[in-house]
Design a protein around this motif. Structure first.
Motif, PDB file in Angstrom:
ATOM      1  N   ALA A  94       0.840  -1.213   0.000  1.00  0.00           N
ATOM      2  CA  ALA A  94       0.000   0.000   0.000  1.00  0.00           C
ATOM      3  C   ALA A  94       0.867   1.252   0.000  1.00  0.00           C
ATOM      4  O   ALA A  94       0.577   2.228  -0.704  1.00  0.00           O
ATOM      5  CB  ALA A  94      -0.928  -0.013   1.214  1.00  0.00           C
ATOM      6  N   ILE A  95       1.948   1.229   0.776  1.00  0.00           N
ATOM      7  CA  ILE A  95       2.860   2.381   0.799  1.00  0.00           C
ATOM      8  C   ILE A  95       3.547   2.535  -0.551  1.00  0.00           C
ATOM      9  O   ILE A  95       3.725   3.650  -1.050  1.00  0.00           O
ATOM     10  CB  ILE A  95       3.865   2.224   1.952  1.00  0.00           C
ATOM     11  N   GLY A  96       3.924   1.415  -1.164  1.00  0.00           N
ATOM     12  CA  GLY A  96       4.513   1.476  -2.500  1.00  0.00           C
ATOM     13  C   GLY A  96       3.548   2.050  -3.532  1.00  0.00           C
ATOM     14  O   GLY A  96       3.945   2.815  -4.420  1.00  0.00           O
ATOM     15  N   LEU A  97       2.273   1.698  -3.424  1.00  0.00           N
ATOM     16  CA  LEU A  97       1.255   2.261  -4.319  1.00  0.00           C
ATOM     17  C   LEU A  97       1.144   3.772  -4.130  1.00  0.00           C
ATOM     18  O   LEU A  97       1.058   4.532  -5.096  1.00  0.00           O
ATOM     19  CB  LEU A  97      -0.103   1.600  -4.053  1.00  0.00           C
ATOM     20  N   ALA A  98       1.129   4.199  -2.855  1.00  0.00           N
ATOM     21  CA  ALA A  98       1.019   5.626  -2.562  1.00  0.00           C
ATOM     22  C   ALA A  98       2.208   6.405  -3.089  1.00  0.00           C
ATOM     23  O   ALA A  98       2.075   7.556  -3.530  1.00  0.00           O
ATOM     24  CB  ALA A  98       0.874   5.843  -1.062  1.00  0.00           C
ATOM     25  N   ALA A  99       3.390   5.780  -3.054  1.00  0.00           N
ATOM     26  CA  ALA A  99       4.606   6.448  -3.535  1.00  0.00           C
ATOM     27  C   ALA A  99       4.739   6.374  -5.053  1.00  0.00           C
ATOM     28  O   ALA A  99       5.609   7.040  -5.627  1.00  0.00           O
ATOM     29  CB  ALA A  99       5.829   5.824  -2.879  1.00  0.00           C
ATOM     30  N   GLY A 100       3.918   5.553  -5.689  1.00  0.00           N
ATOM     31  CA  GLY A 100       3.982   5.414  -7.138  1.00  0.00           C
ATOM     32  C   GLY A 100       5.069   4.488  -7.634  1.00  0.00           C
ATOM     33  O   GLY A 100       5.346   4.450  -8.838  1.00  0.00           O
ATOM     34  N   VAL A 101       5.684   3.715  -6.742  1.00  0.00           N
ATOM     35  CA  VAL A 101       6.744   2.794  -7.172  1.00  0.00           C
ATOM     36  C   VAL A 101       6.175   1.436  -7.566  1.00  0.00           C
ATOM     37  O   VAL A 101       6.886   0.592  -8.116  1.00  0.00           O
ATOM     38  CB  VAL A 101       7.823   2.628  -6.079  1.00  0.00           C
ATOM     39  N   ILE A 102       4.894   1.206  -7.250  1.00  0.00           N
ATOM     40  CA  ILE A 102       4.196  -0.015  -7.640  1.00  0.00           C
ATOM     41  C   ILE A 102       2.951   0.393  -8.420  1.00  0.00           C
ATOM     42  O   ILE A 102       2.188   1.253  -7.956  1.00  0.00           O
ATOM     43  CB  ILE A 102       3.793  -0.858  -6.409  1.00  0.00           C
ATOM     44  N   PRO A 103       2.704  -0.188  -9.596  1.00  0.00           N
ATOM     45  CA  PRO A 103       1.499   0.168 -10.347  1.00  0.00           C
ATOM     46  C   PRO A 103       0.247  -0.404  -9.687  1.00  0.00           C
ATOM     47  O   PRO A 103       0.290  -1.449  -9.030  1.00  0.00           O
ATOM     48  CB  PRO A 103       1.737  -0.468 -11.719  1.00  0.00           C
ATOM     49  N   VAL A 104      -0.856   0.280  -9.861  1.00  0.00           N
ATOM     50  CA  VAL A 104      -2.128  -0.168  -9.306  1.00  0.00           C
ATOM     51  C   VAL A 104      -2.647  -1.338 -10.133  1.00  0.00           C
ATOM     52  O   VAL A 104      -2.710  -1.265 -11.363  1.00  0.00           O
ATOM     53  CB  VAL A 104      -3.157   0.978  -9.289  1.00  0.00           C
ATOM     54  N   SER A 105      -3.012  -2.415  -9.464  1.00  0.00           N
ATOM     55  CA  SER A 105      -3.558  -3.574 -10.160  1.00  0.00           C
ATOM     56  C   SER A 105      -4.955  -3.256 -10.702  1.00  0.00           C
ATOM     57  O   SER A 105      -5.700  -2.475 -10.104  1.00  0.00           O
ATOM     58  CB  SER A 105      -3.654  -4.776  -9.216  1.00  0.00           C
ATOM     59  N   PRO A 106      -5.334  -3.882 -11.808  1.00  0.00           N
ATOM     60  CA  PRO A 106      -6.677  -3.639 -12.343  1.00  0.00           C
ATOM     61  C   PRO A 106      -7.751  -4.289 -11.477  1.00  0.00           C
ATOM     62  O   PRO A 106      -7.494  -5.271 -10.770  1.00  0.00           O
ATOM     63  CB  PRO A 106      -6.621  -4.285 -13.731  1.00  0.00           C
ATOM     64  N   ALA A 107      -8.954  -3.754 -11.544  1.00  0.00           N
ATOM     65  CA  ALA A 107     -10.089  -4.372 -10.864  1.00  0.00           C
ATOM     66  C   ALA A 107     -10.554  -5.579 -11.667  1.00  0.00           C
ATOM     67  O   ALA A 107     -10.296  -5.691 -12.866  1.00  0.00           O
ATOM     68  CB  ALA A 107     -11.219  -3.366 -10.708  1.00  0.00           C
ATOM     69  N   TRP A 108     -11.216  -6.509 -10.997  1.00  0.00           N
ATOM     70  CA  TRP A 108     -11.775  -7.678 -11.667  1.00  0.00           C
ATOM     71  C   TRP A 108     -13.180  -7.922 -11.133  1.00  0.00           C
ATOM     72  O   TRP A 108     -13.527  -7.486 -10.032  1.00  0.00           O
ATOM     73  CB  TRP A 108     -10.900  -8.913 -11.462  1.00  0.00           C
ATOM     74  N   GLN A 109     -13.994  -8.607 -11.919  1.00  0.00           N
ATOM     75  CA  GLN A 109     -15.406  -8.788 -11.557  1.00  0.00           C
ATOM     76  C   GLN A 109     -15.625 -10.148 -10.895  1.00  0.00           C
ATOM     77  O   GLN A 109     -15.255 -11.197 -11.437  1.00  0.00           O
ATOM     78  CB  GLN A 109     -16.307  -8.661 -12.776  1.00  0.00           C
ATOM     79  N   ALA A 110     -16.220 -10.134  -9.704  1.00  0.00           N
ATOM     80  CA  ALA A 110     -16.513 -11.360  -8.966  1.00  0.00           C
ATOM     81  C   ALA A 110     -17.817 -11.976  -9.461  1.00  0.00           C
ATOM     82  O   ALA A 110     -18.572 -11.370 -10.239  1.00  0.00           O
ATOM     83  CB  ALA A 110     -16.598 -11.049  -7.469  1.00  0.00           C
ATOM     84  N   SER A 111     -18.099 -13.170  -8.970  1.00  0.00           N
ATOM     85  CA  SER A 111     -19.298 -13.885  -9.425  1.00  0.00           C
ATOM     86  C   SER A 111     -20.591 -13.193  -9.004  1.00  0.00           C
ATOM     87  O   SER A 111     -21.635 -13.406  -9.624  1.00  0.00           O
ATOM     88  CB  SER A 111     -19.280 -15.319  -8.870  1.00  0.00           C
ATOM     89  N   ASP A 112     -20.527 -12.363  -7.974  1.00  0.00           N
ATOM     90  CA  ASP A 112     -21.730 -11.629  -7.558  1.00  0.00           C
ATOM     91  C   ASP A 112     -21.927 -10.332  -8.330  1.00  0.00           C
ATOM     92  O   ASP A 112     -22.837  -9.559  -8.031  1.00  0.00           O
ATOM     93  CB  ASP A 112     -21.687 -11.342  -6.055  1.00  0.00           C
ATOM     94  N   GLY A 113     -21.064 -10.089  -9.315  1.00  0.00           N
ATOM     95  CA  GLY A 113     -21.192  -8.906 -10.156  1.00  0.00           C
ATOM     96  C   GLY A 113     -20.427  -7.700  -9.668  1.00  0.00           C
ATOM     97  O   GLY A 113     -20.304  -6.707 -10.391  1.00  0.00           O
ATOM     98  N   THR A 114     -19.885  -7.760  -8.438  1.00  0.00           N
ATOM     99  CA  THR A 114     -19.135  -6.621  -7.920  1.00  0.00           C
ATOM    100  C   THR A 114     -17.715  -6.614  -8.482  1.00  0.00           C
ATOM    101  O   THR A 114     -17.177  -7.651  -8.879  1.00  0.00           O
ATOM    102  CB  THR A 114     -19.056  -6.657  -6.383  1.00  0.00           C
TER     103      THR A 114
END
Length: 319
Positions: free
Chosen positions: A61-81
């Motif tokens: 999470a800290i790496g994401l905030a610093a921009g050194v790790i790219p944000v992973s894409p979202a994916w759709q679960a079986s309940d549609g979320t």
């Protein structure tokens, strides 16, 4: 006669100032202690990226905030979320764009607080992690109830946790060179993994925290786990599930934190903040009475004095 061994803390190598903001990351125990801090009117940001249980996900999470790790894409679960492997279920959304917008907002909040906080308090909950079988090395923050065969379950070892957090400390210091780091191990037991697995997991976290604090300047350890297991040491200090500390136990652990990291003057400031917060939450039985009106006027004056005397702290309407 003495019937228990009480933890009597020495002062930490650095002190904290209630007039400066804090950042708490990690398990639900961090959430509970952070809430008590906010009830003392301390400006504590609590888990902007949600509850995170393992050291790798907190560091990520800290790496994401610093921009050194790219944000992973979202994916759709079986309940549609729509969901994300690096964020808990609280970030699930009915739409992909909405899910990612919430994630970007959380990362932004974390980035902003990292830049201004006097200290990062990271609470490690478990060393047992789940990697994506399709993406080895990617430790997820939450399995989102996906089938077991989609993951590789393992326990992080001491060297791995230490390496991740030495790198994480470097990232924090690039954003905020003066930031202190406080590590703690959650006293919450993860018995779903089994009694033996939980004990070995906690042992790995404790030894890793010790090594990190040796290797990283401006980093120290707060023994929340030890206070619960060696000082309180009784099921009457557990919540109804017999796994989490009770509210009384959490308050006791927080009081030991204050003794360790605050001067007597700053302790007094937090006691004043708690008293003001309680006063503002007081329910008036007869709101229109002369007594109630006088109480409300006195309370408004007290809040005004607090705001003037402690401009960087919270006010009761902010908690």
């Amino acid at each position: 006669m003495q019937f228990r061994t009480e933890f009597k803390p020495d002062k930490a190598p650095f002190m904290l100032d209630p007039g400066k903001p804090l950042l708490l990351l990690g398990s639900c125990f961090a959430q509970n202690v952070g809430t008590m801090m906010r009830n003392s009117l301390w400006d504590a940001e609590i888990n902007p990226c949600g509850v995170l249980f393992n050291p790798a996900s907190i560091g990520r999470a800290i790496g994401l905030a610093a921009g050194v790790i790219p944000v992973s894409p979202a994916w759709q679960a079986s309940d549609g979320t729509w969901r994300n492997w690096d964020f808990p279920t609280s970030f699930a959304s009915s739409g992909k764009d909405e899910c990612m917008a919430g994630i970007r907002t959380a990362i932004g909040r974390l980035r902003e607080r990292l830049a201004t906080t006097q200290a990062v308090i990271a609470t490690f909950g478990t060393a047992i992690v789940y990697e994506l079988a399709s993406e080895p090395g990617h430790i997820v923050a939450n399995c989102h109830k996906r089938p077991q065969q989609e993951f590789i379950r393992r326990r992080m070892d001491i060297d791995e946790i230490t390496a991740i957090w030495k790198e994480t400390a470097g990232i924090i210091r690039e954003i905020n060179p003066d930031c202190r780091i406080i590590l703690t191990v959650s006293p919450v037991r993860h018995v779903r993994e089994g009694f033996e697995a939980n004990s070995r997991s906690k042992a790995a976290l404790l030894l890793a925290a010790e090594q990190i604090c040796r290797d990283v300047a401006g980093c120290c350890y707060f023994p929340a786990f030890e206070i619960m297991t060696d000082d309180l040491r009784d099921y009457r200090f557990c919540a109804d599930d017999m796994l989490h500390p009770s509210e009384q136990a959490t308050a006791y652990i927080y009081s030991k934190f204050r003794q360790m990291f605050l001067s007597p003057e700053h302790e007094s400031t937090l006691r004043d903040g708690e008293a003001l917060a309680r006063r503002c939450s007081h329910r008036l039985l007869m709101p229109g009475s002369e007594t109630a009106l006088r109480f409300s006027a006195d309370t408004a004056a007290a809040v005004s004095r607090w705001r003037t005397g402690h401009p960087s702290m919270l006010t009761p309407d902010m908690i």
